[in-house]
Design a protein around this motif. Sequence first.
Motif, PDB file in Angstrom:
ATOM      1  N   PHE A  63       0.851  -1.199   0.000  1.00 21.18           N
ATOM      2  CA  PHE A  63       0.000   0.000   0.000  1.00 21.18           C
ATOM      3  C   PHE A  63       0.883   1.244   0.000  1.00 21.18           C
ATOM      4  CE2 PHE A  63       0.384  -0.961   4.592  1.00 21.18           C
ATOM      5  CZ  PHE A  63       0.983   0.215   5.016  1.00 21.18           C
ATOM      6  N   GLU A  64       0.271   2.335  -0.412  1.00 20.81           N
ATOM      7  CA  GLU A  64       0.940   3.630  -0.356  1.00 20.81           C
ATOM      8  C   GLU A  64      -0.082   4.645   0.147  1.00 20.81           C
ATOM      9  OE1 GLU A  64       3.324   6.735  -3.302  1.00 20.81           O
ATOM     10  OE2 GLU A  64       2.531   4.858  -4.116  1.00 20.81           O
ATOM     11  N   THR A  65       0.336   5.528   1.048  1.00 18.45           N
ATOM     12  CA  THR A  65      -0.600   6.556   1.546  1.00 18.45           C
ATOM     13  C   THR A  65      -0.166   7.924   1.040  1.00 18.45           C
ATOM     14  OG1 THR A  65       0.563   7.114   3.604  1.00 18.45           O
ATOM     15  CG2 THR A  65      -0.886   5.202   3.670  1.00 18.45           C
ATOM     16  N   LYS A  66      -1.163   8.755   0.754  1.00 19.05           N
ATOM     17  CA  LYS A  66      -0.887  10.120   0.278  1.00 19.05           C
ATOM     18  C   LYS A  66      -1.599  11.102   1.206  1.00 19.05           C
ATOM     19  CE  LYS A  66       0.431   8.906  -4.319  1.00 19.05           C
ATOM     20  NZ  LYS A  66       0.338   9.154  -5.763  1.00 19.05           N
ATOM     21  N   ASP A  67      -0.783  11.769   2.043  1.00 15.99           N
ATOM     22  CA  ASP A  67      -1.313  12.738   3.019  1.00 15.99           C
ATOM     23  C   ASP A  67      -2.463  12.150   3.843  1.00 15.99           C
ATOM     24  OD1 ASP A  67       0.491  14.703   2.311  1.00 15.99           O
ATOM     25  OD2 ASP A  67      -0.796  15.460   0.690  1.00 15.99           O
ATOM     26  N   LEU A 107       4.463   0.582   2.115  1.00 19.08           N
ATOM     27  CA  LEU A 107       4.837  -0.749   2.610  1.00 19.08           C
ATOM     28  C   LEU A 107       5.069  -1.620   1.388  1.00 19.08           C
ATOM     29  CD1 LEU A 107       5.064  -2.597   5.220  1.00 19.08           C
ATOM     30  CD2 LEU A 107       2.815  -3.446   4.570  1.00 19.08           C
ATOM     31  N   GLU A 108       6.260  -2.229   1.325  1.00 21.27           N
ATOM     32  CA  GLU A 108       6.593  -3.061   0.164  1.00 21.27           C
ATOM     33  C   GLU A 108       6.558  -4.540   0.519  1.00 21.27           C
ATOM     34  OE1 GLU A 108      10.241  -1.634  -1.570  1.00 21.27           O
ATOM     35  OE2 GLU A 108       9.172   0.006  -2.553  1.00 21.27           O
ATOM     36  N   ARG A 109       6.420  -5.353  -0.519  1.00 21.89           N
ATOM     37  CA  ARG A 109       6.355  -6.814  -0.353  1.00 21.89           C
ATOM     38  C   ARG A 109       7.551  -7.312   0.460  1.00 21.89           C
ATOM     39  NH1 ARG A 109       6.438  -8.529  -5.735  1.00 21.89           N
ATOM     40  NH2 ARG A 109       8.706  -8.541  -5.637  1.00 21.89           N
ATOM     41  N   GLY A 110       7.277  -8.185   1.425  1.00 21.87           N
ATOM     42  CA  GLY A 110       8.348  -8.802   2.212  1.00 21.87           C
ATOM     43  C   GLY A 110       8.710  -8.048   3.477  1.00 21.87           C
ATOM     44  N   GLN A 111       8.228  -6.797   3.626  1.00 21.42           N
ATOM     45  CA  GLN A 111       8.515  -6.068   4.866  1.00 21.42           C
ATOM     46  C   GLN A 111       7.761  -6.714   6.034  1.00 21.42           C
ATOM     47  OE1 GLN A 111       8.097  -1.816   3.099  1.00 21.42           O
ATOM     48  NE2 GLN A 111       9.036  -1.515   5.112  1.00 21.42           N
ATOM     49  N   GLY A 115      -2.045  -2.096  -3.208  1.00 24.05           N
ATOM     50  CA  GLY A 115      -1.310  -2.686  -4.321  1.00 24.05           C
ATOM     51  C   GLY A 115      -2.093  -3.795  -5.012  1.00 24.05           C
ATOM     52  N   ASP A 116      -1.440  -4.466  -5.937  1.00 20.91           N
ATOM     53  CA  ASP A 116      -2.086  -5.509  -6.742  1.00 20.91           C
ATOM     54  C   ASP A 116      -1.878  -6.893  -6.123  1.00 20.91           C
ATOM     55  OD1 ASP A 116      -2.831  -3.603  -8.645  1.00 20.91           O
ATOM     56  OD2 ASP A 116      -0.846  -3.724  -9.609  1.00 20.91           O
ATOM     57  N   THR A 122       4.310 -10.759   3.655  1.00 26.06           N
ATOM     58  CA  THR A 122       4.459  -9.480   4.351  1.00 26.06           C
ATOM     59  C   THR A 122       3.723  -9.561   5.695  1.00 26.06           C
ATOM     60  OG1 THR A 122       4.460  -8.440   2.175  1.00 26.06           O
ATOM     61  CG2 THR A 122       4.122  -6.982   4.079  1.00 26.06           C
ATOM     62  N   LEU A 123       4.287  -8.925   6.714  1.00 31.43           N
ATOM     63  CA  LEU A 123       3.704  -9.005   8.057  1.00 31.43           C
ATOM     64  C   LEU A 123       3.514  -7.606   8.643  1.00 31.43           C
ATOM     65  CD1 LEU A 123       3.008 -10.662  10.725  1.00 31.43           C
ATOM     66  CD2 LEU A 123       5.435 -10.394  11.297  1.00 31.43           C
TER      67      LEU A 123
END
Length: 516
Positions: free
Chosen positions: A324-328, A345-349, A382-383, A487-488
Amino acid sequence: MLSVEKVNHDFGGRIILSDVSFRLKKGEHVALVGPNGEGKSTFLRIITNKLMPDEGVIKWSPKAKVGYLDQHAELQKGCSIREVLKDAFKEDFQLEETMIQIYDEMANFTEEEMTAKLEEAADIQTKLDHSGFYVIDSKIEEVANGLGLGDIGLDKDVSELSGGQRTKVLLVKLLLQRPTILLLDEPTNFLDENHIEWLKRYLEEYENSFILISHDIPFVNSVASVIYHIENGEFTRYTGNYDDFIRMYEIKKRQAEQAFEKQQKEIDKLEDFIARNKARVATRGMANSRQKKLDKMEKVEKIREKPIPKFNFRYGRASGKTIFETKDMVLGYNEPLTSPLNMILERGQRVAIKGVNGLGKSTLLKTLLGIIKPYSGKVILGDYLEIGYFEQESNPDNVKTAIDEIWEEYPVLTNYEVRQSLAKCGLTNEHITSQMKVLSGGEAAKVRLCKLMLRDINVLVLDEPTNHLDVIAKNELKKAIKEFKGTLIIVSHEPEFYRDVINEVWNLEDWTTKII
């Protein structure tokens, strides 16, 4: 302070407590420990007369003033947190009223009455001075701030509080009442690290008695000096902290296993001799003698091992690079809780979210997952996401059975497959056919974890997963989280649980608009 003799309690044909005896001495700090569903909370409800045992005698000392952390107690709408906390000193306020009344009516007293009434007023004054009545406001501030209520604001209406905040109010009120006996059922479940530390210090120095139920082992080790272990409906008393109990329990368990094995060998020898010699006239007498010995033998029972849960999260296909990505994005309901957040948050974090209670850790999870809308800004998911989300608490009025709870979500599974999945999570046949609302907190959590384990996921989101889980279940859950390849995101008040399963910490205290 408390004596319990031969208490028995069954529920739905299942033995919860069997011939239980228990004693609490003045100043003892007792922890009740044992696997989920063994009757720890039931025992507290019995000794506080909220539940009648089938048999047994419960005697409290006449000097006992019992304070019970009842998480189902009602808080009246329209009352502020401060007003609820002041109610802890209700008796002192009543004494003050009596004293004021004496002074107001002095003109009407005879000389004889005057002397008696002045003595009564002086006694009340001494009691109020001794109890710290004239520094009530600073007392309230001290304990409320220690457990994080100051962060919420003491003038906030109690009807606006979350479940965790409500429990904090009840706990603070209980501590302010200073009962001679405290009964605490999982008090750390809704506290963060700082406030657990504060409560730990408070209980370490507590001069009165308490009975504590907790699966937080470092906490129990710090505050308890007596352990009562509950297993198979029976209570066993151990002196010392949790680590001392474990050492003694392991020795006792080994001795019981050895005694059972030794007796089994003796029984095998006797049965073999009887079988070989009972038919022959010359040896029939000896065979009968051995048979009598066998019949009179007091059998050593084999230790009944509890089923150990096995958790396993099925990893699905790989997600897109961005989870996911957040904008403001600003968290909040009627007012903003955070400054604008721009995060990815990227895959695997593998992330732990921490921060004091009331800052919105659960709100953050629900906003990121799209369950609730942000106060402002947006979240872009994300997808190819396959999200497994474990909520902090389940519906306390859920009348569905555990088996129906799974079937409703996975109707294609057979009866055998559902039962097998629940058994894998450490649930017995009695649990599986019981309504969710009568299961212990730990048993209900295992049902919710079972739901997650039955589908492919690539993002695991856990909100306080260790609340209510016993030590063995926690260890098994930690293994499953370590083995999960996706991802966790985890919210937990137990750093020793999540520290070695994550690679990043997000501290909500860095983003909040609140003064903490």
